[in-house]
Design a protein around this motif. Sequence first.
Motif, short mmCIF file in Angstrom:
data_model
loop_
_atom_site.label_atom_id
_atom_site.label_comp_id
_atom_site.label_asym_id
_atom_site.label_seq_id
_atom_site.Cartn_x
_atom_site.Cartn_y
_atom_site.Cartn_z
N GLU A 433 0.80 -1.24 0.00
CA GLU A 433 0.00 0.00 0.00
C GLU A 433 0.83 1.28 0.00
OE1 GLU A 433 -2.96 0.08 3.15
OE2 GLU A 433 -3.76 -1.83 2.39
N LYS A 434 1.77 1.39 0.92
CA LYS A 434 2.54 2.65 1.07
C LYS A 434 3.83 2.41 1.86
CE LYS A 434 1.34 5.27 4.68
NZ LYS A 434 1.01 5.55 6.04
N ASP A 435 4.62 3.49 2.06
CA ASP A 435 5.80 3.41 2.93
C ASP A 435 5.39 3.73 4.36
OD1 ASP A 435 7.67 2.72 1.00
OD2 ASP A 435 7.87 4.81 0.33
N TYR A 436 5.92 2.96 5.28
CA TYR A 436 5.56 3.15 6.69
C TYR A 436 6.78 3.54 7.51
CZ TYR A 436 1.48 0.34 5.39
OH TYR A 436 0.35 -0.14 4.79
N ASP A 437 6.49 4.19 8.65
CA ASP A 437 7.56 4.25 9.65
C ASP A 437 7.31 3.09 10.61
OD1 ASP A 437 5.77 5.03 11.68
OD2 ASP A 437 6.15 7.15 11.36
N GLU A 438 8.24 2.88 11.54
CA GLU A 438 8.18 1.68 12.37
C GLU A 438 6.89 1.60 13.18
OE1 GLU A 438 11.81 0.82 14.55
OE2 GLU A 438 10.78 -0.72 15.72
N LYS A 439 6.48 2.72 13.73
CA LYS A 439 5.31 2.72 14.61
C LYS A 439 4.02 2.44 13.82
CE LYS A 439 3.24 5.19 18.39
NZ LYS A 439 2.63 6.49 18.59
N GLU A 440 3.93 3.06 12.66
CA GLU A 440 2.76 2.85 11.80
C GLU A 440 2.62 1.38 11.43
OE1 GLU A 440 1.74 6.13 8.48
OE2 GLU A 440 3.86 5.60 8.64
N LEU A 441 3.73 0.83 11.03
CA LEU A 441 3.71 -0.57 10.60
C LEU A 441 3.34 -1.49 11.77
CD1 LEU A 441 4.15 -2.60 8.33
CD2 LEU A 441 6.58 -2.64 8.88
N PHE A 442 3.93 -1.17 12.92
CA PHE A 442 3.64 -1.96 14.12
C PHE A 442 2.14 -1.97 14.40
CE2 PHE A 442 3.22 -2.14 18.81
CZ PHE A 442 3.81 -3.37 19.02
N ASN A 443 1.49 -0.81 14.30
CA ASN A 443 0.05 -0.74 14.54
C ASN A 443 -0.75 -1.55 13.53
OD1 ASN A 443 0.28 0.85 16.83
ND2 ASN A 443 0.32 2.75 15.62
N LYS A 444 -0.23 -1.62 12.31
CA LYS A 444 -0.90 -2.40 11.26
C LYS A 444 -0.97 -3.89 11.61
CE LYS A 444 -2.21 0.28 7.84
NZ LYS A 444 -3.59 0.24 7.31
N PHE A 445 0.07 -4.37 12.32
CA PHE A 445 0.10 -5.80 12.69
C PHE A 445 -1.16 -6.18 13.47
CE2 PHE A 445 5.04 -5.57 12.97
CZ PHE A 445 5.12 -5.63 11.58
N TYR A 446 -1.58 -5.29 14.36
CA TYR A 446 -2.76 -5.60 15.18
C TYR A 446 -4.02 -5.61 14.34
CZ TYR A 446 0.50 -5.65 18.92
OH TYR A 446 1.56 -6.00 19.70
N GLU A 447 -4.08 -4.74 13.35
CA GLU A 447 -5.23 -4.75 12.42
C GLU A 447 -5.27 -6.07 11.68
OE1 GLU A 447 -5.60 -1.49 9.63
OE2 GLU A 447 -5.08 -0.05 11.23
N ILE A 448 -4.11 -6.51 11.22
CA ILE A 448 -4.04 -7.78 10.48
C ILE A 448 -4.56 -8.93 11.35
CG2 ILE A 448 -2.47 -9.49 9.44
CD1 ILE A 448 -0.66 -7.06 8.63
N CYS A 449 -4.08 -8.99 12.60
CA CYS A 449 -4.49 -10.06 13.51
C CYS A 449 -6.01 -10.06 13.72
CB CYS A 449 -3.80 -9.90 14.86
SG CYS A 449 -2.03 -10.18 14.77
N LYS A 450 -6.56 -8.87 13.82
CA LYS A 450 -8.00 -8.72 14.02
C LYS A 450 -8.75 -9.21 12.78
CE LYS A 450 -10.50 -5.20 16.61
NZ LYS A 450 -10.68 -3.75 16.68
N ASN A 451 -8.31 -8.75 11.62
CA ASN A 451 -8.95 -9.13 10.35
C ASN A 451 -8.97 -10.63 10.13
OD1 ASN A 451 -9.32 -6.47 9.76
ND2 ASN A 451 -7.57 -6.32 8.34
N VAL A 452 -7.84 -11.25 10.41
CA VAL A 452 -7.69 -12.67 10.10
C VAL A 452 -8.12 -13.56 11.27
CG1 VAL A 452 -5.99 -14.39 9.34
CG2 VAL A 452 -5.77 -12.04 8.58
N ASP A 453 -8.28 -12.93 12.44
CA ASP A 453 -8.62 -13.67 13.66
C ASP A 453 -7.50 -14.67 14.02
OD1 ASP A 453 -10.04 -14.43 15.88
OD2 ASP A 453 -11.18 -15.99 14.79
N ILE A 454 -6.28 -14.13 14.10
CA ILE A 454 -5.13 -14.93 14.54
C ILE A 454 -4.57 -14.24 15.79
CG2 ILE A 454 -3.50 -13.65 13.04
CD1 ILE A 454 -1.93 -16.22 12.62
#
Length: 496
Positions: A433-454
């Motif tokens: 999607e785009k370029d991230y900084d470390e914190k932004e990317l880190f927050n994305k991980f939690y979204e992924i976990c929620k979406n996939v239910d892992i």
Amino acid sequence: MGKEKFFWADYIADRIIKEKGNKKEYVCASGITPSGTIHIGNFREVITTDLVVRALKDRGKKVRFIYSWDDYDRFRKVPKNIKKEYEKYIGMPLSEIPSPFGDGSYAEHFEKEFENSLKKVGIEPEFIRQSIMNKKCKYAKLIKLAIEKREEIMEVLNKYRKEPLSKNWFPLTVYCEKCKKDSTKVLEANEYIVEYECECGYKGKVDFSKKGTVKAPWRVDWPLRWKYEKVDFEPGGIDHSTPGGSFTTGKEIVKKVFDYEAPMYQLYEWVRIKGGTEFSSSKGNVTTLNDVEEVYEPEVLRYLFVGTRPNKGFQISFDNDVIKIYEDFDALEKKYYDKKANAQEKRIYELSRLKVSKKKPARIGFRHLITIVQSGKMKELKGEVKQRAEKVKNWLEKYAGEDMKFEVQEKVKVKLNKKEKEALINLREVLKEKDYDEKELFNKFYEICKNVDISNKDFFEVAYRVIINKKKGPRLAGLILDIGKDKIIKLLNQIE
Ligand SMILES: [Zn+2]
């Protein structure tokens, strides 16, 4: 450190000026017998002198920093790393024995090794080779004086001896002109003429104002050279500092015999290698300055020694503690440039630097570099950062714990279940999607976990397994960014 108002080297410098008076030039000395590989413990002596020299210079004083190579001392014993045949040289001066490595003399080999290492940490004293000084008969007058006053010398030495010296004792070491060894006995000494006999059978007469085969023994030689060089300061190891040790007797001899006040003295304690013994690694090898330089950049290495008073022992670490030491140094540096360092911290920082720069040097933390180096991105680094990365690389190869090492994977070798696949594909799309900084990317991980239910735990674990083939690793978002997201996308593209 802590409560003291002054930094220790500044305190010594002030005392030298006070005790020795205002002089045009001060002489600070250091030295050692190059009897084999020079270990890191000896570096403590040199840097103790170096720091006092710098403190004196910071007070506007002119200073001569001399380093004595006592290479006209006898070869006493064959070190472990040298071939046994060298036993035949025992008793000869170190400067007269061939190097076991084919480069010049035995003494020269070890001298050069150490001199090169010293240069890297910004220490370049004036080296004085005692073999040359003795061969040029530089000390002849003072040796003659020692002969004349031999009874005064014996009186001093006998105070600290169980067995008094023999009445026929002379303050002389004579190297035999035939076999080159010191297995000689002085029969008579008058003015500059010494008569001697040797265990090899040779009997001779030598004029030591013309031929430099006669020297003073250590306990007389040391004070003799204080007088010759007009030394104002010299540190010494605990072996010389015991009551009745060579400093005690030297102090008395230099005054009584050579009419000179002993230099100001500073005892220094040994350093140890963590997990090893004094100066030696756990493998029993002698640890050299060069070994420490492979892992510590010059200013961090200096910082290790600057921050501890010489009379306190400390350990040098090669394990994961290295990371912490670099972090401490970086924190001190930040404080210094933010103008938040106290007087003591300010001096520790200044004296750790080879030269203090106006601007704060560009740095990347050691821990961060561990990832960068292992992500194959070292080539992109420059200047101070590159220098540090080299140390990280050496450290990873030789000393780092397994928990610190990883290899970035080119292929997905892990068997994945449906949810894991889904999560990683999701991650791939997020990265596209785009370029991230470390914190932004880190927050994305939690979204992924929620979406996939892992679970978070399962997500991180599978990501590490796929990317570096380990269950754990450096902070994931930072790791991905350091490796480069394109490389990660390419890897994750293999998942269907
Ligand atoms: Zn002989």
